[in-house]
Design an enzyme around this catalytic site. Structure first.
Site, short mmCIF file in Angstrom:
data_model
loop_
_atom_site.label_atom_id
_atom_site.label_comp_id
_atom_site.label_asym_id
_atom_site.label_seq_id
_atom_site.Cartn_x
_atom_site.Cartn_y
_atom_site.Cartn_z
N SER A 12 0.81 -1.06 0.05
CA SER A 12 -0.15 0.10 0.01
C SER A 12 0.84 1.13 0.20
CB SER A 12 -0.70 0.18 1.28
OG SER A 12 -1.42 1.38 1.44
N HIS A 37 -1.30 -1.41 -4.39
CA HIS A 37 -2.69 -0.95 -3.50
C HIS A 37 -2.63 0.37 -3.08
CE1 HIS A 37 -6.11 -2.06 -0.93
NE2 HIS A 37 -5.63 -1.03 -0.22
N ASP A 39 -4.66 3.66 -1.79
CA ASP A 39 -5.75 3.90 -0.75
C ASP A 39 -6.26 5.29 -1.05
OD1 ASP A 39 -5.86 1.55 0.75
OD2 ASP A 39 -4.05 1.90 1.53
N MET A 41 -8.87 8.16 0.15
CA MET A 41 -9.79 8.42 1.32
C MET A 41 -10.41 9.84 1.40
SD MET A 41 -7.15 7.02 4.54
CE MET A 41 -6.35 5.38 4.17
N HIS A 70 -8.28 1.28 -3.68
CA HIS A 70 -9.32 0.96 -2.61
C HIS A 70 -10.09 2.21 -2.34
CE1 HIS A 70 -9.68 -0.19 1.99
NE2 HIS A 70 -10.67 -0.04 1.60
N MET A 72 -12.04 4.43 -0.01
CA MET A 72 -12.62 4.88 1.20
C MET A 72 -13.30 5.84 1.14
SD MET A 72 -9.53 2.87 3.30
CE MET A 72 -8.45 3.22 1.82
N MET A 141 -10.97 -6.25 5.95
CA MET A 141 -10.42 -5.19 6.52
C MET A 141 -10.23 -5.75 7.83
SD MET A 141 -9.98 -2.51 4.72
CE MET A 141 -9.06 -1.45 5.70
N GLY A 148 -2.52 3.79 8.33
CA GLY A 148 -1.65 2.49 8.23
C GLY A 148 -1.08 2.44 9.50
N ASP A 177 -6.40 -6.42 4.32
CA ASP A 177 -5.89 -5.15 4.40
C ASP A 177 -6.10 -4.69 5.79
OD1 ASP A 177 -5.12 -2.90 3.69
OD2 ASP A 177 -7.00 -2.09 2.52
N GLY A 178 -4.59 -4.45 6.14
CA GLY A 178 -4.51 -3.76 7.49
C GLY A 178 -3.84 -4.87 8.70
N GLY A 199 1.20 -2.23 3.98
CA GLY A 199 1.66 -0.88 4.17
C GLY A 199 3.15 -0.77 4.85
N SER A 200 3.05 -0.67 6.08
CA SER A 200 3.95 -0.43 6.93
C SER A 200 5.05 -1.53 7.03
CB SER A 200 3.81 0.03 8.49
OG SER A 200 2.53 -0.97 8.70
C1 DX5 Z 1 -6.10 1.33 5.79
C2 DX5 Z 1 -5.53 1.18 4.34
C3 DX5 Z 1 -4.63 -0.03 4.26
C4 DX5 Z 1 -3.26 0.49 5.00
C5 DX5 Z 1 -2.51 -0.72 5.48
O1 DX5 Z 1 -7.04 2.34 5.91
O2 DX5 Z 1 -6.81 0.70 3.71
O3 DX5 Z 1 -4.31 -0.45 3.06
O4 DX5 Z 1 -2.56 1.30 4.49
O5 DX5 Z 1 -1.57 -0.52 6.42
P1 DX5 Z 1 -0.65 -1.27 7.11
O6 DX5 Z 1 -0.27 -2.53 6.42
O7 DX5 Z 1 0.24 -0.35 7.57
O8 DX5 Z 1 -1.70 -1.89 8.29
ZN ZN Z 2 -6.22 -0.41 1.49
#
Ligand code: DX5
Ligand code: ZN
Length: 230
Positions: A12, A37, A39, A41, A70, A72, A141, A148, A177-178, A199-200
């Protein structure tokens, strides 16, 4: 975009350098990412704002593979065409984002993209029961969407197992995801997930100047997840 259930890692870019998305996408793909991916928002559906279709269009030429967008956001429908035109291969909308998810998924496929439906942690698997023949992906989720680096919610593993059984032979991916990292990845892979967003756990410690760290992080997640099958 052909269908298979081999494990895919989808970094992500929420955890990437926002001033350098093009180079970041190229770096993660060169280091073994399967999908990218993205994101989106809106500050309304989730308590955070990222970017919109123009940024997706700008990123697109820097991604050779699948751009997995994705959303949101709420509402979704007025923006579906813009994200499809920006080059999204997969567009995922939340079942909680509005009263007419069925119509939204029709619009996504109608715009020429693969359709994904996402479930917040509090939403049961049964919410997608009548949608499974019109989607290409179900996103579970495993954190509350918006940020993240949050902690993986273990109760969602059972939801993944339920969805895997509900999906049966349909060509539908299960994406997580997450909070995915080498510790949690095998839990969801074993339950039936095949696309792992991270992501992280991918971007941690690396940069476009130190991209091999991304590669090591991706390899660690993949090894942990696929090791569960032996
Ligand atoms: C959260 C996002 C994820 C997020 C995941 O709202 O949809 O894609 O970036 O991040 P990590 O892997 O750090 O939990
Ligand atoms: Zn996401």
């Amino acid at each position: 975009m052909s269908f298979d259930r081999t494990l895919k890692i989808a970094p992500s870019i929420l955890s990437a350098d926002f001033a350098n998305f093009g180079a970041e996408c190229e770096a993660i793909e060169a280091q073994g990412a399967d999908w990218v991916h993205v994101d989106v928002m809106d500050g309304q559906f989730v308590p955070n704002i990222t970017f919109g279709p123009a940024t997706c269009a700008a990123i697109r030429p820097h991604i050779r593979g699948i751009m997995d967008v994705h959303l949101m956001i709420t509402p979704v429908d007025p923006f579906v065409d813009a994200f499809a035109q920006a080059g999204a291969d997969v567009i995922t909308a939340h079942v909680e984002a509005g009263p007419h998810i069925h119509r939204t998924l029709q619009a996504i496929r109608g715009a020429g993209a693969k359709a994904g439906v996402a479930l917040n942690p509090g939403t049961p698997a049964s919410a997608v029961e009548y949608l499974l023949d019109m989607v290409d992906l179900v996103c579970v989720m495993t954190v509350n969407p918006g940020f993240g680096g949050q902690k993986f919610i273990h109760s969602q593993i059972d939801k993944v197992r339920q969805l895997r059984a509900m999906i049966g032979d349909r060509p539908v991916h299960i994406e997580i995801d997450g909070g995915v990292d080498p510790v949690t990845a095998p839990l969801v892979a074993q339950a039936g997930a095949d696309v792992l967003v991270a992501g992280s756990a991918v971007f941690r410690g690396g940069s476009v100047g130190q991209p091999q760290v991304y590669g090591d992080n991706i390899k660690a997640i993949r090894a942990a997840a696929t090791g569960t099958y032996v």
